[in-house]
Design a protein around this motif. Structure first.
Motif, short mmCIF file in Angstrom:
data_model
loop_
_atom_site.label_atom_id
_atom_site.label_comp_id
_atom_site.label_asym_id
_atom_site.label_seq_id
_atom_site.Cartn_x
_atom_site.Cartn_y
_atom_site.Cartn_z
N PHE A 36 0.85 -1.19 0.00
CA PHE A 36 0.00 0.00 0.00
C PHE A 36 0.88 1.24 0.00
CE2 PHE A 36 -2.77 3.03 2.52
CZ PHE A 36 -3.60 3.34 1.46
N ASN A 37 0.57 2.17 -0.87
CA ASN A 37 1.28 3.44 -0.91
C ASN A 37 0.31 4.55 -0.49
OD1 ASN A 37 2.73 5.75 -1.50
ND2 ASN A 37 2.41 5.57 -3.71
N PRO A 38 0.35 4.92 0.81
CA PRO A 38 -0.63 5.89 1.31
C PRO A 38 -0.50 7.27 0.68
CG PRO A 38 1.04 5.41 2.99
CD PRO A 38 1.27 4.46 1.85
N LEU A 39 0.67 7.60 0.13
CA LEU A 39 0.86 8.92 -0.48
C LEU A 39 -0.04 9.12 -1.69
CD1 LEU A 39 4.75 9.36 -0.40
CD2 LEU A 39 3.04 10.53 1.00
N CYS A 40 -0.37 8.00 -2.36
CA CYS A 40 -1.11 8.10 -3.62
C CYS A 40 -2.37 7.25 -3.58
CB CYS A 40 -0.19 7.66 -4.76
SG CYS A 40 -0.86 7.80 -6.41
N GLY A 41 -2.45 6.33 -2.62
CA GLY A 41 -3.60 5.43 -2.54
C GLY A 41 -3.47 4.19 -3.39
N ASP A 42 -2.25 3.88 -3.83
CA ASP A 42 -2.03 2.69 -4.67
C ASP A 42 -2.04 1.43 -3.82
OD1 ASP A 42 -1.40 4.48 -6.82
OD2 ASP A 42 0.60 4.68 -5.97
N GLU A 43 -2.68 0.39 -4.34
CA GLU A 43 -2.70 -0.91 -3.67
C GLU A 43 -2.27 -1.99 -4.65
OE1 GLU A 43 -6.63 0.10 -0.92
OE2 GLU A 43 -6.60 -1.66 -2.23
N GLY A 64 -4.91 1.72 -8.52
CA GLY A 64 -4.06 2.88 -8.26
C GLY A 64 -3.71 3.60 -9.55
N CYS A 65 -2.74 4.47 -9.43
CA CYS A 65 -2.38 5.32 -10.57
C CYS A 65 -1.69 4.51 -11.67
CB CYS A 65 -1.47 6.46 -10.09
SG CYS A 65 0.16 5.91 -9.57
N SER A 66 -1.55 5.12 -12.82
CA SER A 66 -0.98 4.42 -13.98
C SER A 66 0.46 4.00 -13.71
CB SER A 66 -1.06 5.30 -15.22
OG SER A 66 -0.37 6.51 -15.02
N VAL A 133 7.75 12.29 -5.95
CA VAL A 133 6.57 11.76 -5.27
C VAL A 133 6.05 10.50 -5.95
CG1 VAL A 133 4.82 13.08 -6.51
CG2 VAL A 133 4.44 12.46 -4.12
N ARG A 134 6.39 10.34 -7.25
CA ARG A 134 5.92 9.17 -7.99
C ARG A 134 6.82 7.95 -7.83
NH1 ARG A 134 1.95 10.75 -11.29
NH2 ARG A 134 1.02 8.80 -10.62
N ILE A 135 8.00 8.15 -7.25
CA ILE A 135 8.93 7.02 -7.10
C ILE A 135 8.31 5.95 -6.22
CG2 ILE A 135 11.18 6.32 -6.19
CD1 ILE A 135 12.27 9.03 -7.12
N LYS A 136 7.57 6.38 -5.18
CA LYS A 136 6.91 5.40 -4.31
C LYS A 136 5.82 4.62 -5.07
CE LYS A 136 7.79 6.91 0.38
NZ LYS A 136 9.08 6.24 0.39
N CYS A 137 5.21 5.26 -6.05
CA CYS A 137 4.24 4.57 -6.90
C CYS A 137 4.96 3.48 -7.71
CB CYS A 137 3.58 5.55 -7.87
SG CYS A 137 2.73 6.93 -7.07
N ALA A 138 6.09 3.85 -8.28
CA ALA A 138 6.81 2.94 -9.17
C ALA A 138 7.44 1.77 -8.42
CB ALA A 138 7.89 3.70 -9.95
ZN ZN Z 1 0.54 6.25 -7.44
#
Ligand code: ZN
Length: 154
Positions: A36-43, A64-66, A133-138
């Motif tokens: 889970f990435n709380p910064l973006c809401g990605d699961e 989550g995000c793309s 900020v997107r590094i945690k998404c990736a």
């Molecule tokens: Zn994200």
């Protein structure tokens, strides 16, 4: 570099729209881990099947995000069916990519810290480094995979 940027964007969108290895594995015997990435809401939920030192199968679900979802898809395609030492090497190389600004990769003749050609389609995520900020998404799927590998070989 515009053409390369376009190609990278195309790869990311393709994996976002048509994620590879989408689904679930029966757990157990498969290992199931959630990220889970709380910064973006990605699961991300990753299912791993490790057999005799090989990542025999990997499936995942998530929202989550793309960036987070395409990174998960690209990861699954890169590691599925590979020996665990190779999987861990790919993880290390990808994490290195997420710490290296693209300007340090672009100089001809200088040794690059990350060999983009060895990364194949994963290189498409290189541009994410420009947006911290997107590094945690990736990296979400990758950190989840590491956790799953630790559980699978425990
Ligand atoms: Zn994200």
């Amino acid at each position: 570099m515009t053409n390369l940027d376009d190609l990278y964007r195309e790869i990311i969108l393709d994996h976002y729209r048509s994620p590879r290895n989408r689904g679930e594995l029966e757990a157990p015997p498969a290992v199931r881990v959630e990220g889970f990435n709380p910064l973006c809401g990605d699961e991300i939920v990753v299912y791993l099947d490790v057999e005799e030192g090989v990542l025999a199968n990997i499936k995942m679900t998530g929202t989550g995000c793309s960036i987070s979802q395409s990174s998960a898809s690209l990861m699954s395609a890169a590691v599925k069916g590979k020996p665990l030492d190779q999987v861990r090497a790919t993880i290390a190389t990808f994490k290195e990519l997420m710490t290296v600004h693209e300007s340090t990769l672009a100089h001809d003749g200088e040794p690059a810290r990350v060999d983009l050609r060895a990364l194949g389609e994963l290189a498409a995520l290189q541009g994410v480094v420009k947006f911290p900020v997107r590094i945690k998404c990736a990296t979400l799927a990758w950190n989840t995979l590491v956790q799953g590998l630790d559980e699978a070989v425990a």
